[in-house]
Design a protein around this motif. Structure first.
Motif, PDB file in Angstrom:
ATOM      1  N   LYS A 410       0.909  -1.180   0.163  1.00  0.00           N
ATOM      2  CA  LYS A 410      -0.170   0.037   0.128  1.00  0.00           C
ATOM      3  C   LYS A 410       0.899   1.228   0.255  1.00  0.00           C
ATOM      4  CE  LYS A 410      -3.861  -2.162   0.101  1.00  0.00           C
ATOM      5  NZ  LYS A 410      -4.926  -1.900  -0.951  1.00  0.00           N
ATOM      6  N   SER A 411       2.154   0.774  -0.243  1.00  0.00           N
ATOM      7  CA  SER A 411       3.069   2.303  -0.540  1.00  0.00           C
ATOM      8  C   SER A 411       3.129   3.025   0.984  1.00  0.00           C
ATOM      9  CB  SER A 411       2.731   3.168  -1.664  1.00  0.00           C
ATOM     10  OG  SER A 411       2.715   2.515  -2.696  1.00  0.00           O
ATOM     11  N   VAL A 412       3.085   2.373   2.229  1.00  0.00           N
ATOM     12  CA  VAL A 412       3.193   2.927   3.405  1.00  0.00           C
ATOM     13  C   VAL A 412       4.570   3.007   3.906  1.00  0.00           C
ATOM     14  CG1 VAL A 412       2.393   3.034   5.892  1.00  0.00           C
ATOM     15  CG2 VAL A 412       0.761   2.571   3.893  1.00  0.00           C
ATOM     16  N   ASP A 413       5.255   3.699   4.240  1.00  0.00           N
ATOM     17  CA  ASP A 413       6.755   3.825   4.846  1.00  0.00           C
ATOM     18  C   ASP A 413       6.816   3.576   6.137  1.00  0.00           C
ATOM     19  OD1 ASP A 413       7.792   3.971   2.275  1.00  0.00           O
ATOM     20  OD2 ASP A 413       7.792   6.149   2.210  1.00  0.00           O
ATOM     21  N   ILE A 414       7.432   2.714   6.623  1.00  0.00           N
ATOM     22  CA  ILE A 414       7.825   2.834   8.170  1.00  0.00           C
ATOM     23  C   ILE A 414       8.831   3.866   8.694  1.00  0.00           C
ATOM     24  CG2 ILE A 414       8.264   1.187  10.101  1.00  0.00           C
ATOM     25  CD1 ILE A 414       7.631  -1.182   8.231  1.00  0.00           C
ATOM     26  N   ALA A 415       8.389   4.747   9.554  1.00  0.00           N
ATOM     27  CA  ALA A 415       9.082   5.802   9.845  1.00  0.00           C
ATOM     28  C   ALA A 415      10.283   5.384  10.881  1.00  0.00           C
ATOM     29  CB  ALA A 415       8.272   7.015  10.550  1.00  0.00           C
ATOM     30  N   LEU A 416      10.038   4.445  11.460  1.00  0.00           N
ATOM     31  CA  LEU A 416      10.987   3.897  12.390  1.00  0.00           C
ATOM     32  C   LEU A 416      10.584   2.575  13.099  1.00  0.00           C
ATOM     33  CD1 LEU A 416      13.570   4.721  14.217  1.00  0.00           C
ATOM     34  CD2 LEU A 416      12.082   5.657  16.093  1.00  0.00           C
ATOM     35  N   THR A 417      11.272   1.643  13.288  1.00  0.00           N
ATOM     36  CA  THR A 417      11.212   0.510  14.016  1.00  0.00           C
ATOM     37  C   THR A 417      12.212   0.436  15.431  1.00  0.00           C
ATOM     38  OG1 THR A 417      10.504  -0.654  12.265  1.00  0.00           O
ATOM     39  CG2 THR A 417      11.208  -1.949  14.008  1.00  0.00           C
ATOM     40  N   ALA A 418      11.425   0.456  16.378  1.00  0.00           N
ATOM     41  CA  ALA A 418      12.142   0.551  17.929  1.00  0.00           C
ATOM     42  C   ALA A 418      12.232  -1.130  18.090  1.00  0.00           C
ATOM     43  CB  ALA A 418      11.376   1.353  19.037  1.00  0.00           C
ATOM     44  N   LEU A 419      13.345  -1.714  18.482  1.00  0.00           N
ATOM     45  CA  LEU A 419      13.426  -3.113  18.979  1.00  0.00           C
ATOM     46  C   LEU A 419      14.012  -2.908  20.450  1.00  0.00           C
ATOM     47  CD1 LEU A 419      13.693  -6.065  18.100  1.00  0.00           C
ATOM     48  CD2 LEU A 419      16.135  -5.730  17.704  1.00  0.00           C
ATOM     49  N   PHE A 420      13.123  -3.915  21.224  1.00  0.00           N
ATOM     50  CA  PHE A 420      13.268  -3.772  22.651  1.00  0.00           C
ATOM     51  C   PHE A 420      13.716  -5.525  22.806  1.00  0.00           C
ATOM     52  CE2 PHE A 420      10.458  -0.519  21.716  1.00  0.00           C
ATOM     53  CZ  PHE A 420      10.839   0.465  22.737  1.00  0.00           C
ATOM     54  N   PRO A 421      14.616  -5.461  24.006  1.00  0.00           N
ATOM     55  CA  PRO A 421      14.773  -6.561  24.578  1.00  0.00           C
ATOM     56  C   PRO A 421      13.636  -7.559  24.944  1.00  0.00           C
ATOM     57  CG  PRO A 421      15.420  -5.271  26.473  1.00  0.00           C
ATOM     58  CD  PRO A 421      14.860  -4.470  24.972  1.00  0.00           C
ATOM     59  N   ALA A 422      13.976  -9.000  24.784  1.00  0.00           N
ATOM     60  CA  ALA A 422      12.910  -9.942  25.028  1.00  0.00           C
ATOM     61  C   ALA A 422      12.188  -9.473  26.763  1.00  0.00           C
ATOM     62  CB  ALA A 422      13.217 -11.165  25.208  1.00  0.00           C
ATOM     63  N   PRO A 423      10.939  -9.699  26.942  1.00  0.00           N
ATOM     64  CA  PRO A 423      10.488  -9.436  28.355  1.00  0.00           C
ATOM     65  C   PRO A 423      11.144 -10.141  29.488  1.00  0.00           C
ATOM     66  CG  PRO A 423       8.676  -9.674  26.682  1.00  0.00           C
ATOM     67  CD  PRO A 423       9.918 -10.192  25.991  1.00  0.00           C
ATOM     68  N   GLU A 424      11.532 -11.412  29.249  1.00  0.00           N
ATOM     69  CA  GLU A 424      12.565 -12.159  30.106  1.00  0.00           C
ATOM     70  C   GLU A 424      13.844 -11.323  30.547  1.00  0.00           C
ATOM     71  OE1 GLU A 424      12.788 -14.359  26.774  1.00  0.00           O
ATOM     72  OE2 GLU A 424      11.103 -13.271  27.803  1.00  0.00           O
ATOM     73  N   GLN A 425      14.501 -10.736  29.361  1.00  0.00           N
ATOM     74  CA  GLN A 425      15.751 -10.338  29.640  1.00  0.00           C
ATOM     75  C   GLN A 425      15.644  -8.841  30.233  1.00  0.00           C
ATOM     76  OE1 GLN A 425      17.104  -9.586  25.520  1.00  0.00           O
ATOM     77  NE2 GLN A 425      17.351 -11.946  25.272  1.00  0.00           N
ATOM     78  N   ALA A 426      14.383  -8.094  30.065  1.00  0.00           N
ATOM     79  CA  ALA A 426      14.085  -6.862  30.498  1.00  0.00           C
ATOM     80  C   ALA A 426      13.997  -6.964  31.969  1.00  0.00           C
ATOM     81  CB  ALA A 426      13.024  -6.317  30.138  1.00  0.00           C
ATOM     82  N   LEU A 427      13.404  -8.198  32.510  1.00  0.00           N
ATOM     83  CA  LEU A 427      13.014  -8.452  34.028  1.00  0.00           C
ATOM     84  C   LEU A 427      14.544  -8.499  34.600  1.00  0.00           C
ATOM     85  CD1 LEU A 427       9.997 -10.674  33.886  1.00  0.00           C
ATOM     86  CD2 LEU A 427       9.957  -8.371  34.247  1.00  0.00           C
ATOM     87  N   HIS A 428      15.539  -9.267  34.138  1.00  0.00           N
ATOM     88  CA  HIS A 428      16.570  -9.632  34.814  1.00  0.00           C
ATOM     89  C   HIS A 428      17.563  -8.392  34.859  1.00  0.00           C
ATOM     90  CE1 HIS A 428      15.701 -13.701  35.072  1.00  0.00           C
ATOM     91  NE2 HIS A 428      15.622 -13.795  33.704  1.00  0.00           N
ATOM     92  N   ARG A 429      17.248  -7.169  34.393  1.00  0.00           N
ATOM     93  CA  ARG A 429      18.214  -6.000  34.372  1.00  0.00           C
ATOM     94  C   ARG A 429      18.014  -5.232  35.456  1.00  0.00           C
ATOM     95  NH1 ARG A 429      18.189  -3.605  28.279  1.00  0.00           N
ATOM     96  NH2 ARG A 429      18.980  -5.032  27.394  1.00  0.00           N
TER      97      ARG A 429
END
Length: 429
Positions: A410-429
């Motif tokens: 549909k000719s839609v551009d993705i302005a930005l993709t934000a990549l986060f750690p897996a939930p279990e990785q985030a809990l260990h921080r």
């Protein structure tokens, strides 16, 4: 509630095939090689054709006045030309030069006849050009000879029957019971009729036809050469490789895993937040990277669609996280949960002009995380000013690839993709 899996799209399949072009190239090259080898392995065949003009013959004098053309059944004559009897005669005629069995001749012979004609095209397929021409001529001559012999045998049989009948009438004429003038006259009429038939048989033309076009020695084989066989093998190999390419896709790691995986899908602007201590830090950078006008007109809003995979147990949605990040930067924003809107309204064109006017002058974050329909997500993306995808390393890579393909269609551009750690990785921080 987990998002319902969407069916695979053609754009998704095309994207997968493009990303696995080495598999397709390998299949095409293997097919090309096999095609070239097959062109050398398959024995060459040569085709030659002899044209025969069929002469109408009618061994039954009672039908001698019938239309000559109607007295010949060309399908029957074609069947005779490919019969075992003709093949045996052709095999004997070819014996001084070629040893070919009648069965092989039958298999190698084909006959066609143009509509409304008395022409037979007798084609023969041989292992050499000379053999093909000789075979076609031999089958044609054998057909004519067989037809001539059959007609002569039929005439002889009918003539013998007529003579026997005349002799029987002569015997009857000598009996006392037939001594009357009427009986003698009747028997004489029968004898005269048979005599006329016998004369017609003796005068019947037994010419079965003639060759009007002898076979020409072919200069090229009829079997495909190296170029067409190679091209056919290449196409077959390419199509055979497609299932393997798609199967390989299914066997890949289903998770996104890293920024490189997102880049392979085709999104070049990716914010890697996998090393950030807090998600809020990543969202602050995302809010900075998004190109949002400093001044927003009072008659229209600036809409940003935020989409993520559902994450059970999370208290705050990605759209709200972006709203908070914008507010920390001093930019007030409105949060809209698309899943709270009737999907029928979305498919019919929500947000309406009236709704957009009510948002005039604002930054509106439309969160589609809990929206079940990819089609409605794409529809909202086409109506938004900017699009941000939020994904974790453990999210579904195939789902992201499919969604990205739908957006591109549909000719839609993705302005930005934000990549986060897996939930279990985030809990260990």
């Amino acid at each position: 509630m987990a998002t319902e899996a969407q069916p695979a799209q053609l754009t998704d399949i095309a994207s997968s095939l493009r990303s696995r072009w080495p598999v397709l190239i390998l299949g095409a090259l293997l097919g090309l090689g096999l095609g070239v080898l097959a062109s050398y392995a398959i024995p060459a065949k040569y085709d030659a054709t002899t044209t025969v003009s069929v002469n109408p013959m009618n061994a039954g004098p009672l039908a001698a006045s019938a239309d000559a053309a109607k007295s010949v059944s060309m399908p029957t004559e074609a069947g005779l030309a490919t019969s075992r009897k003709v093949a045996t005669a052709a095999s004997e005629a070819l014996a001084p030069r070629y040893v070919i069995s009648p069965a092989t001749i039958t298999d190698s012979t084909s006959v066609t006849s143009p509509d409304d004609s008395l022409i037979l095209n007798i084609s023969y397929s041989g292992t050499t050009a000379a053999q093909a021409a000789a075979g076609a001529d031999a089958v044609a001559e054998a057909y004519l000879q067989t037809r001539r012999t059959q007609a002569a045998d039929s005439v002889t049989r009918l003539a013998t029957a007529a003579r026997n009948q005349i002799a029987a009438i002569q015997v009857q004429a000598k009996r006392p019971v037939n001594a009357s003038a009427i009986s003698q006259r009747t028997l004489q009429v029968q004898a005269d009729s048979l005599a006329v038939k016998l004369a017609d048989l003796n005068n019947l033309d037994l010419n079965p036809g003639q060759v009007v076009g002898s076979a020409v020695v072919p200069t090229k084989p009829s079997t495909p050469g190296i170029v067409p066989m190679g091209a056919a093998g290449l196409v077959i190999g390419l199509f055979a490789a497609i299932p393997f390419a798609l199967l390989r896709r299914k066997q890949e790691d289903p998770e996104i895993g890293s920024v490189e995986s997102i880049h392979s899908i085709g999104d070049s602007i990716v914010l890697d937040g996998t090393k950030d201590t807090h998600r809020a830090d990543t969202w602050d950078i995302a809010a900075f990277m998004l190109k949002i006008p400093k001044q927003i007109g009072p008659d229209a809003p600036f809409t940003i669609m935020v989409d993520a995979e559902e994450s059970p147990g999370r208290d705050i949605t990605p759209g709200q996280e972006l709203v908070d990040a914008l507010q920390r930067r001093g930019r007030p924003a409105r949060f809209v949960d698309a899943s709270a809107i009737n999907e029928g309204k979305i498919s019919r064109g929500w947000p309406t002009d009236k709704k957009r006017f009510s948002w005039g002058g604002e930054i509106v974050i439309i969160d589609t995380t809990n929206l079940s329909s990819d089609a409605n997500k794409v529809a909202l993306a086409t109506r938004s000013d900017s699009l941000l995808l939020a994904r974790t390393t453990a999210d579904d890579a195939a789902a992201l690839r499919r969604f990205s393909s739908l957006l591109k269609s549909k000719s839609v551009d993705i302005a930005l993709t934000a990549l986060f750690p897996a939930p279990e990785q985030a809990l260990h921080r």
